[in-house]
Write a protein that holds these residues in place. Sequence first.
Motif, short mmCIF file in Angstrom:
data_model
loop_
_atom_site.label_atom_id
_atom_site.label_comp_id
_atom_site.label_asym_id
_atom_site.label_seq_id
_atom_site.Cartn_x
_atom_site.Cartn_y
_atom_site.Cartn_z
N ILE A 136 -6.65 -14.34 5.04
CA ILE A 136 -6.49 -13.20 4.35
C ILE A 136 -6.09 -13.46 3.07
CG2 ILE A 136 -5.37 -10.83 3.95
CD1 ILE A 136 -5.36 -10.59 6.87
N GLY A 137 -6.70 -12.87 1.81
CA GLY A 137 -6.97 -13.68 0.18
C GLY A 137 -6.02 -12.20 -0.95
N ARG A 138 -5.63 -12.05 -0.34
CA ARG A 138 -5.62 -10.65 -0.88
C ARG A 138 -4.21 -9.39 -0.30
NH1 ARG A 138 -8.67 -5.91 -3.86
NH2 ARG A 138 -6.88 -4.38 -5.37
N ALA A 139 -3.08 -9.37 -1.18
CA ALA A 139 -1.91 -8.42 -0.71
C ALA A 139 -1.67 -7.26 -1.21
CB ALA A 139 -1.04 -9.37 -0.09
N ILE A 140 -1.45 -5.95 -0.91
CA ILE A 140 -1.25 -5.53 -1.65
C ILE A 140 0.25 -4.67 -1.01
CG2 ILE A 140 -1.67 -2.50 -1.95
CD1 ILE A 140 -4.60 -3.41 -1.76
N LEU A 141 1.08 -4.56 -2.16
CA LEU A 141 2.34 -4.49 -1.78
C LEU A 141 2.97 -2.89 -2.20
CD1 LEU A 141 4.30 -7.57 -2.79
CD2 LEU A 141 3.87 -6.75 0.05
N ASP A 142 3.97 -2.56 -1.22
CA ASP A 142 4.38 -0.86 -1.09
C ASP A 142 5.45 -1.21 -2.41
OD1 ASP A 142 5.97 1.41 -1.50
OD2 ASP A 142 6.01 1.49 0.95
N LEU A 158 -8.00 -7.44 3.29
CA LEU A 158 -6.62 -6.82 2.22
C LEU A 158 -5.43 -7.01 3.21
CD1 LEU A 158 -8.32 -4.48 0.18
CD2 LEU A 158 -7.76 -6.18 0.01
N LEU A 159 -3.96 -7.46 3.09
CA LEU A 159 -3.14 -7.24 3.96
C LEU A 159 -1.71 -6.13 3.27
CD1 LEU A 159 -0.96 -8.75 6.31
CD2 LEU A 159 -0.17 -10.20 4.43
N VAL A 160 -2.34 -5.81 3.55
CA VAL A 160 -0.83 -4.09 3.07
C VAL A 160 0.30 -4.21 4.74
CG1 VAL A 160 -0.62 -1.83 2.73
CG2 VAL A 160 -3.02 -2.57 3.06
N PRO A 161 1.81 -4.38 4.48
CA PRO A 161 2.67 -4.91 4.59
C PRO A 161 3.26 -3.37 4.56
CG PRO A 161 3.26 -6.61 2.88
CD PRO A 161 1.99 -5.80 3.14
N VAL A 162 3.72 -2.42 5.50
CA VAL A 162 3.97 -1.10 5.42
C VAL A 162 5.35 -1.33 6.26
CG1 VAL A 162 1.87 -0.17 4.94
CG2 VAL A 162 2.63 -0.20 7.27
N ASP A 163 5.89 -0.53 5.98
CA ASP A 163 7.75 0.40 5.96
C ASP A 163 7.87 1.97 5.50
OD1 ASP A 163 10.57 0.03 6.19
OD2 ASP A 163 10.68 -0.61 3.27
N ASP A 164 8.31 2.24 6.20
CA ASP A 164 9.25 3.74 6.17
C ASP A 164 9.37 4.10 5.02
OD1 ASP A 164 9.15 6.26 6.90
OD2 ASP A 164 10.36 6.08 8.98
N VAL A 190 -1.54 -11.15 -5.20
CA VAL A 190 -1.03 -10.09 -4.50
C VAL A 190 -1.38 -9.25 -5.79
CG1 VAL A 190 1.64 -9.42 -4.64
CG2 VAL A 190 0.97 -11.33 -3.93
N GLU A 191 -0.87 -7.52 -4.97
CA GLU A 191 -0.69 -6.62 -6.30
C GLU A 191 -0.32 -5.69 -5.98
OE1 GLU A 191 -4.45 -3.83 -7.03
OE2 GLU A 191 -4.53 -4.83 -5.45
N GLU A 192 1.07 -4.28 -6.75
CA GLU A 192 1.73 -3.49 -6.37
C GLU A 192 0.90 -2.28 -6.14
OE1 GLU A 192 5.07 -1.90 -8.52
OE2 GLU A 192 5.67 -4.67 -8.16
N ALA A 193 1.04 -1.52 -5.92
CA ALA A 193 -0.10 0.19 -5.21
C ALA A 193 0.81 0.57 -6.64
CB ALA A 193 0.81 -0.18 -3.97
N PRO A 194 -0.33 0.97 -7.35
CA PRO A 194 0.40 1.82 -7.95
C PRO A 194 0.69 2.65 -7.86
CG PRO A 194 -1.87 1.75 -8.67
CD PRO A 194 -1.34 0.84 -7.40
#
Lengths: 156, 91, 351, 106
Positions: free
Chosen positions: C120-126, C9-15, C152-156
């Motif tokens: 990586i095959g899946r991404a979760i986006l904030d 899982l790839l989770v790009p994070v940002d403040d 790609v999935e948007e975190a709920p």
Amino acid sequence: MSADDQPGLYVESTIIMTTVRVVSPFVLTFALFVMFHGADSPGGGFQGGVIAGATVMMLAFAYGIETTREWVDVRVIAALASGGVLTFAAIGLGAIALGGNFLQYNEYLFIYEEASKYGIELVELGIGAIVASVAIGLFLLAAGYGHVVDGEGGEA
Amino acid sequence: MVEFETALLAVAGAFVVFAVVALYRVFAGPTTFDRIIAVNVVGTNTVIAIALVAGAFDQSVFLDIALVYALLNFLLSIAFSKFTVERGGVL
Amino acid sequence: MTVPDPHRLLVPVDDSVTVRNTVAYAIDQAETLRRDGDAPVELHFVVVPGTRAVDPDAPEELGAATDLLDRVAVWTDEDFGGDPPEGLSVTLEVVGADRYLFSPGDYADVLLEYAADRDIGRAILDPEYNPGGAAPMLRPLEIELARNGLEVEEAPVEREARQTVLARAATLPKYLSVFAASYLFYLLLSPWKPLDFFTGAITATLVSALLAPIAFSKQPSITRVPVQLVRMTIYVPYLLWQIALANLHIAKVVLHPSLPIDPTVVRYRAAVWGDAPVTTLANSITLTPGTLTISVSDRAFNVHSLTDNSRDDLEAGGLERAVRFVFYGREAAAIASPGERDDCEEVTYDG
Amino acid sequence: MTPLEWAIVALAAVGAFFGGVAAVGIVRLPDIYTRAHAASKSDTLGAVLALAAVALAIQTDLSTIKAVFLLLFMFLTNPTAAHAIARAAEDQGIRPWAAENREGDP
């Protein structure tokens, strides 16, 4: 999920709410004014309907979409739209029934000397109702994109 | 009499020029908020210009248009404040 | 290149305001994957620093990025109750710091490169992910990532919003006053033909039926409202005078060649209560010398002031006194100024 | 021109001056909050003065009232709009520009 700290709570702004609250009755009055004065000024049913729709959008932006959705009953919107169509059709077809063309207002003159004017106003009002309800309906539909629509609002 | 109406039209023209100046900020940004506040100023100036033209030509119907334009301008600002703030929320 | 693995899982994070919840959601997902399957699960939290990472202030940007990763590390410890369990690995990384990033496409490129390197095959986006700052990022980024074979999935995570009651109980005085205001307004607009009185009545009926429950927050009082209106007419000239002063001040500052401004934000607890007084005061503050109300919560106003002496004006509290006079009467006007009450404090934004 | 017309032209011209201040401010000032100052104050006063001129200038019976309504509407909504935008900016974590970073910012 173990996140304790929720993202910052969003509170609607008092200032925006109060301003909208004070302004909205006048805007709606103006909308209806424009609807009724389509014959002798720039305006008419379409413009008036859009302004009326804008009133509801204004409330939605100030108070939150969900709150407004609860306030605006889907059935009222549906009734407005169909009522508008019915008014329009009744006036238009009534003229045919009296031997004229579709929407030929002067066929009504035998009722009352200014009947054609009232006919126009009624048709404008009908158009306004259609436009306002479609504008509000589309807005709520677009704003609710991604939300689960509960209840049976489908037939609207 | 002619002078006075020309003066009003000239002021209307000035407001249009100011609107164009404010357009620079719409273009330059840098943030969306800067653009929107500039669009708000452009809108206000448009309303004033329409109203001044109404005064110059003594056409009250233009005032109706200005009124609607002012309403839309306000609607734009509060709509925008909603759209940016509530991503992932109410909208 | 091997086949992308959906267990990575790839989770790009940002403040962002929802980053904590996104991290929690990603960990939750990873846990589920680990329990359901036997394949090892990898969780990659990556930070893409802002566009100026190769600029002179790069150390600052990178510092912020590593700070964020430190926080993410603390959160993962919290959520796993210590180290991650067997078969689940957490990677924290800063990527793309060596280049300029402009568009969402650039961010997507950086993320895709990282994903390809590690299968990586899946991404979760904030949902609030927006490292670039201004331009809306999420939708284009989602499309870019999905086009290159990433799931790609948007975190709920929903940002909670406190809703306010829209319609309150409507009473006869409310209906009557909205009806009267609407009818009067309609007649003032219309050319006074006989028909207008009739359509005006219809309009006013409709408007009061729809909006009377909304237009007032409190019950309008027959005795209080006229008094307040009279006091308002005294207030308006004072306000206009203040506005004129304010604008001369602004004009001087704006047209001055060296732009002598020194903006600060002051947190200011005003001694007014209720929607109408608060709004009147807030908008008055916005209109008068060098001050702008940014936000209001309960009684605290965040006021942005342009110059030093506008701050002093605020502390002297002339406007607050005037608004108190309008809504509460003359006795209420004579209370200590905000400066004396010690109700003003400067807000500092730290680093 | 009659004195009334002079008054109208003077009002409109002063309004135009403040409109100009707003436009210059929008371009010159360094960040969103300071720009909102220009947008709310100067533009509101410019609008109020210009619309007052229109209200005096227009001859048709009730149009004066319409212009006055427009004036009141602008007076009420302009600061609210500026507040809405500034509030959204604050909510999104945009920090106010401070005099210290005068050199760093364009």
